[in-house]
Design a protein around this motif. Structure first.
Motif, PDB file in Angstrom:
ATOM      1  N   THR A 280      51.773  -3.116  51.251  1.00 48.77           N
ATOM      2  CA  THR A 280      50.454  -3.706  50.982  1.00 48.77           C
ATOM      3  C   THR A 280      49.398  -2.614  50.915  1.00 48.77           C
ATOM      4  O   THR A 280      48.299  -2.841  50.427  1.00 48.77           O
ATOM      5  CB  THR A 280      50.062  -4.670  52.107  1.00 48.77           C
ATOM      6  N   ASP A 281      49.747  -1.429  51.419  1.00 53.43           N
ATOM      7  CA  ASP A 281      48.786  -0.338  51.540  1.00 53.43           C
ATOM      8  C   ASP A 281      49.032   0.665  50.412  1.00 53.43           C
ATOM      9  O   ASP A 281      50.149   1.135  50.227  1.00 53.43           O
ATOM     10  CB  ASP A 281      49.004   0.313  52.907  1.00 53.43           C
ATOM     11  N   ARG A 340      42.214   0.063  51.610  1.00 55.43           N
ATOM     12  CA  ARG A 340      43.395   0.534  50.891  1.00 55.43           C
ATOM     13  C   ARG A 340      44.335  -0.620  50.569  1.00 55.43           C
ATOM     14  O   ARG A 340      45.382  -0.418  49.975  1.00 55.43           O
ATOM     15  CB  ARG A 340      44.163   1.563  51.734  1.00 55.43           C
ATOM     16  N   ILE A 341      43.998  -1.830  51.020  1.00 54.32           N
ATOM     17  CA  ILE A 341      44.881  -2.981  50.799  1.00 54.32           C
ATOM     18  C   ILE A 341      44.904  -3.313  49.304  1.00 54.32           C
ATOM     19  O   ILE A 341      43.851  -3.454  48.674  1.00 54.32           O
ATOM     20  CB  ILE A 341      44.384  -4.203  51.603  1.00 54.32           C
ATOM     21  N   PHE A 409      54.211  -2.215  39.290  1.00 58.88           N
ATOM     22  CA  PHE A 409      53.602  -3.131  40.270  1.00 58.88           C
ATOM     23  C   PHE A 409      52.266  -2.565  40.752  1.00 58.88           C
ATOM     24  O   PHE A 409      51.258  -3.259  40.818  1.00 58.88           O
ATOM     25  CB  PHE A 409      54.580  -3.321  41.431  1.00 58.88           C
ATOM     26  N   MET A 410      52.253  -1.248  41.061  1.00 57.68           N
ATOM     27  CA  MET A 410      51.029  -0.607  41.537  1.00 57.68           C
ATOM     28  C   MET A 410      49.948  -0.641  40.454  1.00 57.68           C
ATOM     29  O   MET A 410      48.789  -0.950  40.716  1.00 57.68           O
ATOM     30  CB  MET A 410      51.357   0.833  41.954  1.00 57.68           C
ATOM     31  N   LEU A 411      50.356  -0.322  39.207  1.00 53.49           N
ATOM     32  CA  LEU A 411      49.393  -0.307  38.100  1.00 53.49           C
ATOM     33  C   LEU A 411      48.797  -1.695  37.877  1.00 53.49           C
ATOM     34  O   LEU A 411      47.581  -1.852  37.738  1.00 53.49           O
ATOM     35  CB  LEU A 411      50.085   0.183  36.830  1.00 53.49           C
ATOM     36  N   LEU A 412      49.663  -2.714  37.865  1.00 51.06           N
ATOM     37  CA  LEU A 412      49.184  -4.066  37.566  1.00 51.06           C
ATOM     38  C   LEU A 412      48.297  -4.604  38.683  1.00 51.06           C
ATOM     39  O   LEU A 412      47.297  -5.261  38.420  1.00 51.06           O
ATOM     40  CB  LEU A 412      50.365  -5.005  37.333  1.00 51.06           C
TER      41      LEU A 412
END
Length: 459
Positions: A280-281, A340-341, A409-412
């Protein structure tokens, strides 16, 4: 060699004596000059060691890492400007001095031709890093992160010191060139096995190997941006560099050491990639992705072939630039939203469109898309591992798939989706941040034109 080390040390009086108005300008320009000067190390030479003094020398393995080391100092200073702007001037000076102090130690560690000097500088980088994390971290948990970092490193490096002394007692010298000429002393006896294990473990913790990696996410999450960049781009590479240096010296590693380390490294690449999908971070996600990339480096340097070594070398350099850039991007988000969440920083693309472009570029290079050097490195490592044992393709293939998954996933999550309701206004992205991203991405895109510079083989 001295023409880089001395100006780097002279950056300290520059920092301490610059007038308040010119503090950032002076330190940044001077460190950029040093970085430009260090590019000459990349020129191929037909001798094994360039610029040798009695205690340092630069060869094909260390020169790319040394240039990366000099290149990142101005970037760390650039990245830290925003979160230090409300601090008193003395504290700013101390912060920049801490960053500059690490630099000579790193340069010495990467260029030492004598194992004792290597050990001393390898350990000395720990102290300024610890100061950065425990003094300038963002949350109270930074103390426990500092303790994790300190004890993991110290416990693993005491055996390293003992083995270095044991080698000295057996051979009578610790010069790398001399050690390369003596017949391998660490044979298949119990002593040899334990010595090799102790030599490798110290670097495995630093690299970090899956299972010894618990200090890394903690340290990354709590460190300020300069600390994160330093950890991801340089201190992790000390581990990989140490493994490559030591394994070349001690002769072929026995199978009892090969298999567990290789298995752990490849399995760890798979496991940490799947851990990334659950994070989540944001900073923790990037930290775990570092573990998975360094797992490939460890696996490659364990099988000790030319292909594997050059793949590991290219991956270390390209991962240093990529993950450092990702941390900078995460930091620009953090400075605007103060969290940062991932769920609280959704949908930033309409607000910061140019930053979204940088996010896309950084994520694509993290996924190892052509034309980045990451792709070349991962392909080289996979081919070398497949050549060693065809079953490894299952692990490396799954790890690559998962890497692509968590990167997307991070990008979206950061760029797409509905904007959270509490974000009403955001500060615009500024020139300093764009310059920072540009200085990260330009070397990555240029190096694919001549990868032999960083591949660790004579061109």
């Amino acid at each position: 060699m001295l023409k880089i080390i001395l100006p780097t040390i002279m950056l300290l009086p520059t920092t301490l004596l610059s007038p308040q108005k010119f503090l950032w300008v002076n330190t940044t320009t001077h460190s950029i000059l040093i970085a430009t000067l260090s590019l000459q190390w990349l020129l191929p030479s037909y001798y094994p060691h360039k610029n040798p003094t009695q205690w340092t020398g630069i060869d094909q393995i260390s020169s790319p890492l040394l240039v990366l080391c000099c290149w990142l100092l101005p970037l760390m200073i650039l990245a830290s400007q925003n979160h230090l702007q409300h601090e008193p001037p003395t504290r700013k000076r101390i912060f920049i001095s801490t960053l500059i102090t690490i630099q000579p130690f790193l340069i010495l560690a990467f260029s030492a031709t004598e194992l004792t000097l290597f050990y001393i500088s390898f350990e000395a980088t720990l102290i300024p890093t610890l100061i950065l994390i425990t003094r300038w971290g963002n949350q109270p948990e930074r103390l426990s992160a500092g303790i994790y970092l300190l004890f993991y490193t110290l416990i693993s490096s005491l055996p390293l010191l003992i083995v270095i002394l044991h080698l000295h007692a057996q051979i009578g010298t610790l010069h790398l060139t001399m050690l390369g000429l003596t017949p391998p002393t660490l044979n298949n006896s119990w002593t040899g096995l334990l010595s090799s294990l102790a030599l490798l473990t110290a670097f495995m913790v630093k690299a970090p190997l899956y299972g010894l990696h618990l200090w890394l996410p903690k340290a990354h999450v709590e460190a300020p941006i300069a600390g994160s960049m330093l950890l991801a781009a340089l201190l992790l590479k000390l581990g990989g560099y140490g493994i490559m240096r030591i394994t070349l010296l001690t002769g072929p590693i026995s199978d009892h050491l090969h298999y567990p380390f290789l298995t752990l490294a490849l399995w760890g690449a798979l496991m940490t990639s799947s851990i990334c999908l659950r994070q989540t971070d944001l900073k923790s996600l990037i930290a775990y992705s570092s573990v998975s990339h360094m797992g490939l480096v460890i696996a490659a340097s364990m099988i000790q072939t030319h292909w594997a070594f050059s793949g590991a070398m290219i991956l270390m350099i390209s991962h240093g630039l990529t993950s450092s850039m990702l941390f900078c991007l995460a930091n620009t988000n953090y400075e605007r939203t103060h969290t940062r969440i991932l769920l609280l920083t959704r949908g930033l693309q309409p607000l910061l469109p140019l930053m979204a472009t940088w996010w896309l570029l950084a994520n694509l290079s993290n996924m190892a898309l052509p034309p980045t050097t990451n792709l070349m490195a991962e392909l080289t490592i996979m081919i070398a591992l497949f050549n060693w044992s065809s079953l490894t393709i299952l692990l490396t293939g799954a790890a690559t798939l998962l890497t692509a998954t968590y990167t997307l996933f991070m990008l979206l999550t950061t760029q797409r989706g509905a904007l959270p309701t509490y974000i009403t206004s955001l500060q615009n992205s500024n020139t300093r941040e764009h310059l920072l991203m540009t200085l990260h991405i330009i070397p990555m895109l240029l190096l694919i034109l001549k990868p032999s510079l960083i591949s660790g083989i004579l061109s």
